[in-house]
Design a protein around this motif. Structure first.
Motif, PDB file in Angstrom:
ATOM      1  N   ARG A 135      39.283  37.481  32.899  1.00  0.00           N
ATOM      2  CA  ARG A 135      40.708  37.463  32.541  1.00  0.00           C
ATOM      3  C   ARG A 135      41.541  38.240  33.546  1.00  0.00           C
ATOM      4  O   ARG A 135      42.632  37.819  33.926  1.00  0.00           O
ATOM      5  CB  ARG A 135      40.929  38.044  31.148  1.00  0.00           C
ATOM      6  N   ILE A 136      41.033  39.386  33.982  1.00  0.00           N
ATOM      7  CA  ILE A 136      41.754  40.200  34.961  1.00  0.00           C
ATOM      8  C   ILE A 136      41.887  39.438  36.277  1.00  0.00           C
ATOM      9  O   ILE A 136      42.966  39.364  36.860  1.00  0.00           O
ATOM     10  CB  ILE A 136      41.057  41.563  35.178  1.00  0.00           C
ATOM     11  N   GLY A 137      40.789  38.862  36.761  1.00  0.00           N
ATOM     12  CA  GLY A 137      40.818  38.098  38.013  1.00  0.00           C
ATOM     13  C   GLY A 137      41.766  36.920  37.940  1.00  0.00           C
ATOM     14  O   GLY A 137      42.555  36.685  38.864  1.00  0.00           O
ATOM     15  N   ASP A 138      41.709  36.164  36.853  1.00  0.00           N
ATOM     16  CA  ASP A 138      42.602  35.014  36.684  1.00  0.00           C
ATOM     17  C   ASP A 138      44.064  35.447  36.618  1.00  0.00           C
ATOM     18  O   ASP A 138      44.942  34.793  37.188  1.00  0.00           O
ATOM     19  CB  ASP A 138      42.233  34.215  35.435  1.00  0.00           C
ATOM     20  N   ALA A 139      44.343  36.552  35.919  1.00  0.00           N
ATOM     21  CA  ALA A 139      45.719  37.040  35.802  1.00  0.00           C
ATOM     22  C   ALA A 139      46.255  37.499  37.162  1.00  0.00           C
ATOM     23  O   ALA A 139      47.405  37.215  37.509  1.00  0.00           O
ATOM     24  CB  ALA A 139      45.797  38.183  34.795  1.00  0.00           C
ATOM     25  N   LEU A 140      45.425  38.203  37.944  1.00  0.00           N
ATOM     26  CA  LEU A 140      45.844  38.634  39.278  1.00  0.00           C
ATOM     27  C   LEU A 140      46.140  37.440  40.173  1.00  0.00           C
ATOM     28  O   LEU A 140      47.140  37.412  40.887  1.00  0.00           O
ATOM     29  CB  LEU A 140      44.763  39.506  39.922  1.00  0.00           C
ATOM     30  N   ASN A 141      45.267  36.459  40.120  1.00  0.00           N
ATOM     31  CA  ASN A 141      45.438  35.282  40.964  1.00  0.00           C
ATOM     32  C   ASN A 141      46.665  34.465  40.560  1.00  0.00           C
ATOM     33  O   ASN A 141      47.383  33.947  41.405  1.00  0.00           O
ATOM     34  CB  ASN A 141      44.181  34.414  40.921  1.00  0.00           C
ATOM     35  N   GLN A 142      46.897  34.367  39.259  1.00  0.00           N
ATOM     36  CA  GLN A 142      48.052  33.608  38.771  1.00  0.00           C
ATOM     37  C   GLN A 142      49.368  34.321  39.103  1.00  0.00           C
ATOM     38  O   GLN A 142      50.337  33.693  39.506  1.00  0.00           O
ATOM     39  CB  GLN A 142      47.947  33.390  37.271  1.00  0.00           C
ATOM     40  N   ALA A 143      49.387  35.634  38.963  1.00  0.00           N
ATOM     41  CA  ALA A 143      50.623  36.383  39.181  1.00  0.00           C
ATOM     42  C   ALA A 143      50.931  36.620  40.651  1.00  0.00           C
ATOM     43  O   ALA A 143      52.091  36.565  41.067  1.00  0.00           O
ATOM     44  CB  ALA A 143      50.548  37.729  38.458  1.00  0.00           C
ATOM     45  N   TYR A 144      49.904  36.878  41.463  1.00  0.00           N
ATOM     46  CA  TYR A 144      50.143  37.308  42.834  1.00  0.00           C
ATOM     47  C   TYR A 144      49.467  36.454  43.904  1.00  0.00           C
ATOM     48  O   TYR A 144      49.570  36.758  45.087  1.00  0.00           O
ATOM     49  CB  TYR A 144      49.648  38.755  43.016  1.00  0.00           C
ATOM     50  N   ARG A 145      48.727  35.430  43.486  1.00  0.00           N
ATOM     51  CA  ARG A 145      47.902  34.625  44.417  1.00  0.00           C
ATOM     52  C   ARG A 145      46.889  35.536  45.094  1.00  0.00           C
ATOM     53  O   ARG A 145      46.495  36.519  44.545  1.00  0.00           O
ATOM     54  CB  ARG A 145      48.766  33.867  45.428  1.00  0.00           C
ATOM     55  N   GLY A 146      46.421  35.204  46.238  1.00  0.00           N
ATOM     56  CA  GLY A 146      45.426  36.018  46.924  1.00  0.00           C
ATOM     57  C   GLY A 146      44.092  35.310  46.968  1.00  0.00           C
ATOM     58  O   GLY A 146      43.986  34.120  46.675  1.00  0.00           O
ATOM     59  N   GLU A 147      43.057  36.053  47.318  1.00  0.00           N
ATOM     60  CA  GLU A 147      41.705  35.513  47.407  1.00  0.00           C
ATOM     61  C   GLU A 147      40.901  36.015  46.212  1.00  0.00           C
ATOM     62  O   GLU A 147      40.665  37.212  46.073  1.00  0.00           O
ATOM     63  CB  GLU A 147      41.038  35.953  48.704  1.00  0.00           C
ATOM     64  N   LEU A 148      40.461  35.086  45.370  1.00  0.00           N
ATOM     65  CA  LEU A 148      39.704  35.426  44.175  1.00  0.00           C
ATOM     66  C   LEU A 148      38.293  34.871  44.295  1.00  0.00           C
ATOM     67  O   LEU A 148      38.114  33.690  44.584  1.00  0.00           O
ATOM     68  CB  LEU A 148      40.384  34.849  42.932  1.00  0.00           C
ATOM     69  N   GLU A 149      37.309  35.728  44.103  1.00  0.00           N
ATOM     70  CA  GLU A 149      35.909  35.299  44.083  1.00  0.00           C
ATOM     71  C   GLU A 149      35.287  35.772  42.778  1.00  0.00           C
ATOM     72  O   GLU A 149      35.423  36.924  42.398  1.00  0.00           O
ATOM     73  CB  GLU A 149      35.134  35.907  45.251  1.00  0.00           C
ATOM     74  N   ILE A 150      34.592  34.854  42.107  1.00  0.00           N
ATOM     75  CA  ILE A 150      33.932  35.178  40.850  1.00  0.00           C
ATOM     76  C   ILE A 150      32.480  34.731  40.952  1.00  0.00           C
ATOM     77  O   ILE A 150      32.203  33.593  41.323  1.00  0.00           O
ATOM     78  CB  ILE A 150      34.620  34.476  39.663  1.00  0.00           C
ATOM     79  N   SER A 151      31.564  35.634  40.639  1.00  0.00           N
ATOM     80  CA  SER A 151      30.152  35.257  40.646  1.00  0.00           C
ATOM     81  C   SER A 151      29.473  35.826  39.396  1.00  0.00           C
ATOM     82  O   SER A 151      29.768  36.938  38.968  1.00  0.00           O
ATOM     83  CB  SER A 151      29.450  35.765  41.907  1.00  0.00           C
ATOM     84  N   TYR A 152      28.596  35.009  38.833  1.00  0.00           N
ATOM     85  CA  TYR A 152      27.856  35.384  37.636  1.00  0.00           C
ATOM     86  C   TYR A 152      26.393  35.609  37.992  1.00  0.00           C
ATOM     87  O   TYR A 152      25.828  34.890  38.796  1.00  0.00           O
ATOM     88  CB  TYR A 152      27.923  34.265  36.593  1.00  0.00           C
ATOM     89  N   ASP A 153      25.800  36.601  37.361  1.00  0.00           N
ATOM     90  CA  ASP A 153      24.373  36.824  37.461  1.00  0.00           C
ATOM     91  C   ASP A 153      23.802  36.446  36.100  1.00  0.00           C
ATOM     92  O   ASP A 153      23.857  37.228  35.157  1.00  0.00           O
ATOM     93  CB  ASP A 153      24.094  38.295  37.775  1.00  0.00           C
ATOM     94  N   ALA A 154      23.304  35.217  36.017  1.00  0.00           N
ATOM     95  CA  ALA A 154      22.862  34.640  34.746  1.00  0.00           C
ATOM     96  C   ALA A 154      24.034  34.695  33.772  1.00  0.00           C
ATOM     97  O   ALA A 154      25.141  34.356  34.141  1.00  0.00           O
ATOM     98  CB  ALA A 154      21.635  35.355  34.220  1.00  0.00           C
ATOM     99  N   GLU A 155      23.798  35.126  32.564  1.00  0.00           N
ATOM    100  CA  GLU A 155      24.876  35.232  31.584  1.00  0.00           C
ATOM    101  C   GLU A 155      25.122  36.680  31.190  1.00  0.00           C
ATOM    102  O   GLU A 155      25.762  36.956  30.189  1.00  0.00           O
ATOM    103  CB  GLU A 155      24.523  34.423  30.337  1.00  0.00           C
ATOM    104  N   THR A 156      24.628  37.593  32.001  1.00  0.00           N
ATOM    105  CA  THR A 156      24.702  38.996  31.599  1.00  0.00           C
ATOM    106  C   THR A 156      25.576  39.860  32.491  1.00  0.00           C
ATOM    107  O   THR A 156      25.828  41.005  32.157  1.00  0.00           O
ATOM    108  CB  THR A 156      23.294  39.601  31.573  1.00  0.00           C
ATOM    109  N   TYR A 157      26.040  39.366  33.630  1.00  0.00           N
ATOM    110  CA  TYR A 157      26.825  40.185  34.545  1.00  0.00           C
ATOM    111  C   TYR A 157      27.789  39.315  35.336  1.00  0.00           C
ATOM    112  O   TYR A 157      27.441  38.203  35.731  1.00  0.00           O
ATOM    113  CB  TYR A 157      25.891  40.937  35.512  1.00  0.00           C
ATOM    114  N   ILE A 158      28.991  39.831  35.565  1.00  0.00           N
ATOM    115  CA  ILE A 158      29.994  39.102  36.340  1.00  0.00           C
ATOM    116  C   ILE A 158      30.586  40.050  37.381  1.00  0.00           C
ATOM    117  O   ILE A 158      30.837  41.224  37.100  1.00  0.00           O
ATOM    118  CB  ILE A 158      31.099  38.518  35.426  1.00  0.00           C
ATOM    119  N   ARG A 159      30.782  39.502  38.594  1.00  0.00           N
ATOM    120  CA  ARG A 159      31.456  40.235  39.662  1.00  0.00           C
ATOM    121  C   ARG A 159      32.718  39.461  40.037  1.00  0.00           C
ATOM    122  O   ARG A 159      32.655  38.286  40.358  1.00  0.00           O
ATOM    123  CB  ARG A 159      30.569  40.322  40.898  1.00  0.00           C
ATOM    124  N   VAL A 160      33.837  40.153  39.981  1.00  0.00           N
ATOM    125  CA  VAL A 160      35.108  39.547  40.346  1.00  0.00           C
ATOM    126  C   VAL A 160      35.670  40.363  41.509  1.00  0.00           C
ATOM    127  O   VAL A 160      35.681  41.591  41.479  1.00  0.00           O
ATOM    128  CB  VAL A 160      36.098  39.550  39.155  1.00  0.00           C
TER     129      VAL A 160
END
Length: 164
Positions: A135-160
């Motif tokens: 949600r934070i990554g999507d909100a930043l990208n929607q409000a200010y644009r920029g470079e957004l990268e999202i990666s998941y480690d299985a279903e237990t960890y997310i890096r934004v």
């Protein structure tokens, strides 16, 4: 060559089904007794989920998964924010992130910010759940644009990672 009949139903080959044994160590296999109250944050386990509701003093006491993550310093996700734009608008962006966390946490007590670390022009936000970083990554990208990268480690960890 043999032709297959129309409408023939094939059984699924169960030997080929892959069962992923990885799981979140903070997700309980058993259900909590009801009602259970977290002595640290005050969240209550009622009707199969954690909520911000008052329960009687006789409620069972047990740490919620979010408080256990905070105690163990074991985040479920991180958000890294960097760039000159972020440095110029740090106060505004951090205010937006705090508001997002407050909104998300009101509905989902297990989604909280654990800590915010600032080092060499970038900020790292650790969270107790995997939905808040997204949600934070999507909100930043929607409000200010920029470079957004999202990666998941299985279903237990997310890096934004967001940069501008």
């Amino acid at each position: 060559m043999e032709r297959k009949k129309k409408g023939h139903i094939f059984k699924q080959d169960r030997a080929r089904i892959f069962k992923d044994e990885r799981s979140d160590v903070y997700r309980e296999k058993k259900k909590y007794k009801e009602p259970t109250k977290c002595p640290t944050c005050g969240a209550s386990f009622i009707e199969g989920r954690w909520r911000w509701e008052e329960v009687s003093e006789q409620a069972y006491k047990e740490l919620c998964p979010a408080c256990r993550r905070i105690r163990d310093h074991y985040p479920a996700g991180t958000v890294e924010i960097s760039g000159s734009f972020f440095e110029e608008h740090r106060k505004e962006i951090m205010h937006m992130i705090k508001n997002l966390e407050r909104t998300e946490s009101q509905e989902h007590p297990l989604e909280r910010i654990m800590e915010i670390d600032t080092d060499n022009g970038s900020t790292l936000i650790s969270t107790t759940g995997i939905h808040l970083p997204r949600r934070i990554g999507d909100a930043l990208n929607q409000a200010y644009r920029g470079e957004l990268e999202i990666s998941y480690d299985a279903e237990t960890y997310i890096r934004v990672s967001w940069n501008r």
